[in-house]
Design an enzyme around this catalytic site. Structure first.
Site, PDB file in Angstrom:
ATOM      1  N   ASP A  33       6.609  23.680  48.091  1.00  0.00           N
ATOM      2  CA  ASP A  33       7.964  24.236  48.133  1.00  0.00           C
ATOM      3  C   ASP A  33       8.325  24.476  49.596  1.00  0.00           C
ATOM      4  O   ASP A  33       7.527  25.033  50.353  1.00  0.00           O
ATOM      5  CB  ASP A  33       8.011  25.551  47.333  1.00  0.00           C
ATOM      6  N   ILE A  34       9.525  24.017  50.006  1.00  0.00           N
ATOM      7  CA  ILE A  34       9.907  24.179  51.421  1.00  0.00           C
ATOM      8  C   ILE A  34      10.522  25.547  51.711  1.00  0.00           C
ATOM      9  O   ILE A  34      10.870  25.840  52.849  1.00  0.00           O
ATOM     10  CB  ILE A  34      10.869  23.065  51.896  1.00  0.00           C
ATOM     11  N   GLN A  96      17.043  29.774  38.047  1.00  0.00           N
ATOM     12  CA  GLN A  96      16.705  28.356  38.144  1.00  0.00           C
ATOM     13  C   GLN A  96      17.758  27.699  39.036  1.00  0.00           C
ATOM     14  O   GLN A  96      18.952  27.774  38.763  1.00  0.00           O
ATOM     15  CB  GLN A  96      16.701  27.674  36.765  1.00  0.00           C
ATOM     16  N   HIS A 102      10.260  22.465  36.116  1.00  0.00           N
ATOM     17  CA  HIS A 102       9.180  22.527  37.107  1.00  0.00           C
ATOM     18  C   HIS A 102       8.423  23.826  36.970  1.00  0.00           C
ATOM     19  O   HIS A 102       8.950  24.826  36.475  1.00  0.00           O
ATOM     20  CB  HIS A 102       9.732  22.374  38.524  1.00  0.00           C
ATOM     21  N   HIS A 104       6.251  26.656  39.184  1.00  0.00           N
ATOM     22  CA  HIS A 104       5.873  27.185  40.493  1.00  0.00           C
ATOM     23  C   HIS A 104       4.405  27.601  40.440  1.00  0.00           C
ATOM     24  O   HIS A 104       3.974  28.253  39.474  1.00  0.00           O
ATOM     25  CB  HIS A 104       6.685  28.442  40.826  1.00  0.00           C
TER      26      HIS A 104
HETATM   27  P1  5GP Z   1      13.905  27.261  40.788  1.00  0.00           P
HETATM   28  O1  5GP Z   1      14.714  28.345  41.450  1.00  0.00           O
HETATM   29  O2  5GP Z   1      14.810  26.202  40.204  1.00  0.00           O
HETATM   30  O3  5GP Z   1      12.896  27.797  39.805  1.00  0.00           O
HETATM   31  O4  5GP Z   1      13.036  26.602  41.933  1.00  0.00           O
HETATM   32  C1  5GP Z   1      13.453  25.517  42.688  1.00  0.00           C
HETATM   33  C2  5GP Z   1      12.571  25.474  43.897  1.00  0.00           C
HETATM   34  O5  5GP Z   1      12.759  24.218  44.532  1.00  0.00           O
HETATM   35  C3  5GP Z   1      12.890  26.552  44.945  1.00  0.00           C
HETATM   36  O6  5GP Z   1      11.767  27.387  45.141  1.00  0.00           O
HETATM   37  C4  5GP Z   1      13.251  25.761  46.196  1.00  0.00           C
HETATM   38  O7  5GP Z   1      12.705  26.321  47.354  1.00  0.00           O
HETATM   39  C5  5GP Z   1      12.646  24.403  45.919  1.00  0.00           C
HETATM   40  N1  5GP Z   1      13.374  23.320  46.558  1.00  0.00           N
HETATM   41  C6  5GP Z   1      14.723  23.103  46.551  1.00  0.00           C
HETATM   42  N2  5GP Z   1      15.016  21.984  47.238  1.00  0.00           N
HETATM   43  C7  5GP Z   1      13.845  21.472  47.670  1.00  0.00           C
HETATM   44  C8  5GP Z   1      13.498  20.304  48.433  1.00  0.00           C
HETATM   45  O8  5GP Z   1      14.339  19.507  48.857  1.00  0.00           O
HETATM   46  N3  5GP Z   1      12.174  20.117  48.689  1.00  0.00           N
HETATM   47  C9  5GP Z   1      11.209  20.969  48.242  1.00  0.00           C
HETATM   48  N4  5GP Z   1       9.940  20.683  48.557  1.00  0.00           N
HETATM   49  N5  5GP Z   1      11.490  22.073  47.514  1.00  0.00           N
HETATM   50  C10 5GP Z   1      12.802  22.318  47.243  1.00  0.00           C
END
Ligand code: 5GP
Ligand code: ZN
Length: 139
Positions: A33-34, A96, A102, A104
């Site tokens: 995660d970036i 999300q 996905h 984490h």
């Molecule tokens: P969510 O909030 O949907 O559960 O998590 C999405 C995750 O994707 C976030 O923690 C965010 O940092 C990560 N993320 C979003 N865009 C990118 C990207 O372009 N590359 C990577 N490696 N992670 C991303």
């Protein structure tokens, strides 16, 4: 396999957007995660595009979860954190932000202050890349 040309994770899986890849096989893909909430924060996806837990077939959840366990073990071996959360978010109230199912993998430390809904803060790419190399060596 179902993909969405507008999905950022489908683009990462396809190699159209760069990532610090940790692991891939025919059905799964894992990468750093970036915006890590803690160092070593990784993401594991099924290659198929499904929005969330309610859309993805149960068999694909099982496949993604097995890959997440494998990545979590490598993160654990690399960083030896005091704890580890596997987290999976569905819908806006659950924060999300990417609509491709996905998981984490989040290393935890005593008193790290992590709450369920965190803000995205971009990490140091050199540090993330170096950690990705160490975790890959444990896979
Ligand atoms: P969510 O909030 O949907 O559960 O998590 C999405 C995750 O994707 C976030 O923690 C965010 O940092 C990560 N993320 C979003 N865009 C990118 C990207 O372009 N590359 C990577 N490696 N992670 C991303
Ligand atoms: Zn997708």
């Amino acid at each position: 396999m179902n993909t969405d040309p507008d999905c950022i994770f489908c683009k990462i899986v396809a190699g159209e957007i760069p990532s610090f890849k940790l692991y891939e096989d025919d059905e799964t893909f894992a990468f750093m995660d970036i915006n890590p909430v803690n160092p070593g924060h990784a993401l594991v996806v099924h290659r198929a595009h499904h929005r969330d837990l309610f859309e993805i077939p149960a068999a694909d959840v099982a496949i993604a979860t097995r890959a997440a366990q494998r990545v979590a073990k490598a993160v654990q071996a690399t960083l030896e954190p005091a704890g580890m959360n596997l987290l999976q978010c569905n819908g806006p109230a659950a924060k999300q932000s990417v609509p491709h199912f996905h998981m984490h993998v989040i290393p935890r430390h005593m008193g790290d202050g992590l709450t369920m809904n965190w803000d995205l803060v971009q990490g140091d790419m050199d540090e993330i890349g170096a950690l990705a190399g160490k975790i890959r060596a444990s896979l």
